[in-house]
Design a protein around this motif. Sequence first.
Motif, short mmCIF file in Angstrom:
data_model
loop_
_atom_site.label_atom_id
_atom_site.label_comp_id
_atom_site.label_asym_id
_atom_site.label_seq_id
_atom_site.Cartn_x
_atom_site.Cartn_y
_atom_site.Cartn_z
N ASN A 212 30.35 3.44 9.30
CA ASN A 212 30.58 2.81 8.00
C ASN A 212 32.04 3.00 7.59
O ASN A 212 32.80 3.73 8.25
N GLU A 213 32.42 2.37 6.49
CA GLU A 213 33.81 2.44 6.03
C GLU A 213 34.21 3.86 5.64
O GLU A 213 35.35 4.26 5.81
N GLU A 214 33.25 4.60 5.11
CA GLU A 214 33.56 5.96 4.68
C GLU A 214 34.04 6.81 5.86
O GLU A 214 34.90 7.68 5.70
N TRP B 99 34.01 21.67 7.36
CA TRP B 99 33.95 20.51 6.47
C TRP B 99 32.96 20.75 5.34
O TRP B 99 33.24 20.52 4.16
N ASP B 100 31.79 21.24 5.70
CA ASP B 100 30.75 21.47 4.69
C ASP B 100 31.19 22.51 3.66
O ASP B 100 30.93 22.36 2.47
N ARG B 101 31.86 23.57 4.14
CA ARG B 101 32.37 24.59 3.21
C ARG B 101 33.40 23.97 2.26
O ARG B 101 33.38 24.20 1.06
N ALA B 102 34.31 23.18 2.85
CA ALA B 102 35.36 22.54 2.05
C ALA B 102 34.74 21.63 0.98
O ALA B 102 35.12 21.68 -0.19
N VAL B 103 33.78 20.83 1.38
CA VAL B 103 33.15 19.88 0.46
C VAL B 103 32.45 20.62 -0.68
O VAL B 103 32.58 20.24 -1.86
N ALA B 104 31.75 21.70 -0.35
CA ALA B 104 31.05 22.48 -1.38
C ALA B 104 32.06 23.03 -2.38
O ALA B 104 31.86 22.97 -3.60
N GLU B 105 33.17 23.56 -1.86
CA GLU B 105 34.21 24.13 -2.71
C GLU B 105 34.84 23.07 -3.61
O GLU B 105 35.04 23.28 -4.80
N ILE B 106 35.14 21.93 -3.02
CA ILE B 106 35.82 20.85 -3.75
C ILE B 106 34.91 20.28 -4.84
O ILE B 106 35.35 19.99 -5.95
N ARG B 107 33.63 20.16 -4.51
CA ARG B 107 32.69 19.66 -5.52
C ARG B 107 32.58 20.66 -6.67
O ARG B 107 32.54 20.28 -7.85
N ALA B 108 32.55 21.95 -6.32
CA ALA B 108 32.41 22.99 -7.34
C ALA B 108 33.63 23.02 -8.25
O ALA B 108 33.53 23.30 -9.44
N SER B 109 34.81 22.73 -7.69
CA SER B 109 36.04 22.82 -8.48
C SER B 109 36.45 21.45 -9.01
O SER B 109 37.55 21.30 -9.57
N ASN B 110 35.61 20.46 -8.79
CA ASN B 110 35.90 19.09 -9.22
C ASN B 110 37.21 18.56 -8.66
O ASN B 110 38.03 17.98 -9.37
N SER C 286 39.00 9.98 -4.53
CA SER C 286 38.97 8.51 -4.40
C SER C 286 37.56 7.96 -4.57
O SER C 286 37.34 6.76 -4.39
N ASP C 287 36.63 8.88 -4.85
CA ASP C 287 35.24 8.46 -5.05
C ASP C 287 34.61 7.88 -3.78
O ASP C 287 33.77 6.99 -3.84
N VAL C 288 35.03 8.39 -2.62
CA VAL C 288 34.42 7.98 -1.36
C VAL C 288 33.28 8.97 -1.07
O VAL C 288 33.45 10.17 -1.24
N ASP C 289 32.15 8.45 -0.65
CA ASP C 289 30.97 9.28 -0.39
C ASP C 289 31.24 10.27 0.75
O ASP C 289 31.34 9.88 1.92
N LEU C 290 31.34 11.55 0.41
CA LEU C 290 31.69 12.57 1.40
C LEU C 290 30.59 12.77 2.44
O LEU C 290 30.87 13.14 3.59
N ASP C 291 29.35 12.56 2.04
CA ASP C 291 28.25 12.75 2.99
C ASP C 291 28.23 11.64 4.04
O ASP C 291 27.95 11.88 5.20
N LYS C 292 28.57 10.43 3.60
CA LYS C 292 28.66 9.34 4.57
C LYS C 292 29.85 9.55 5.51
O LYS C 292 29.76 9.31 6.71
N ALA C 293 30.97 9.98 4.93
CA ALA C 293 32.19 10.19 5.73
C ALA C 293 31.96 11.23 6.82
O ALA C 293 32.46 11.12 7.93
N ARG C 294 31.16 12.25 6.50
CA ARG C 294 30.87 13.35 7.42
C ARG C 294 30.32 12.87 8.76
O ARG C 294 30.48 13.53 9.79
N GLY C 295 29.68 11.71 8.74
CA GLY C 295 29.06 11.18 9.96
C GLY C 295 30.04 11.08 11.12
O GLY C 295 29.65 11.24 12.27
N PHE C 296 31.30 10.86 10.81
CA PHE C 296 32.26 10.72 11.92
C PHE C 296 32.44 12.04 12.65
O PHE C 296 32.64 12.06 13.87
N LEU D 190 42.31 18.72 3.05
CA LEU D 190 43.02 17.73 2.24
C LEU D 190 42.30 16.39 2.29
O LEU D 190 42.23 15.68 1.28
N ALA D 191 41.76 16.05 3.44
CA ALA D 191 41.02 14.79 3.58
C ALA D 191 39.83 14.80 2.62
O ALA D 191 39.57 13.82 1.92
N ALA D 192 39.13 15.93 2.57
CA ALA D 192 37.97 16.02 1.68
C ALA D 192 38.40 15.88 0.22
O ALA D 192 37.72 15.22 -0.58
#
Length: 191
Positions: free
Chosen positions: A40-42, A172-183, A133-143, A125-127
Amino acid sequence: MNVGVCEWKFRAMKDRSMNAGAGPNGLIVINRGIVEYAANEEEVCLVIAHEIGHQAANHVAAGQRNKAVGALIGAVLLGALGAAASYGSYNPDLTRTAMESGADIGGAIGRLSFSKEQEREADYLAAVILYRSDVDLDKARGFLVTMARASGRKETGMLDTHPAGPERLAGWDRAVAEIRASNGQLPQRAS
Ligand SMILES: [Zn+2]
């Protein structure tokens, strides 16, 4: 971020291998193979954001101290320009030059490799970029999953230059959790 390139030039390559790279002066190269492997595009966004991450954190400038790498990238770019120039009107000489250069493109990207720490930073930084940018991080993870699977099959390309597998996915999962928690904040960088 206190350093880095924030102006980017994108170049799409016809190369069908799953690879992408970052070069001098904000150059980001994406192979056709990335788009073909992506579900997908993500997922394509993840690859582009990862390379932007290398630029933003100035990894390329650090790696550019090796002059041979710069020369090689220059050769590749000339080849790409040749290919573009010969696209409309057939010119056998130009096309041959472009094809010869094209054969080296994979190798050129392969030689521009970053350290494991830089790869982790580019993923982080990508995460952040995708989150903001409001790109779905869970979809992006697929790559990353696709890359991990491909690494099991020992395919070349992206996997020569980028770590793949469970370790990268966990990072990646650790980064995403951290970034979501810190907005979407960047962590403090050790100076
Ligand atoms: Zn990378």
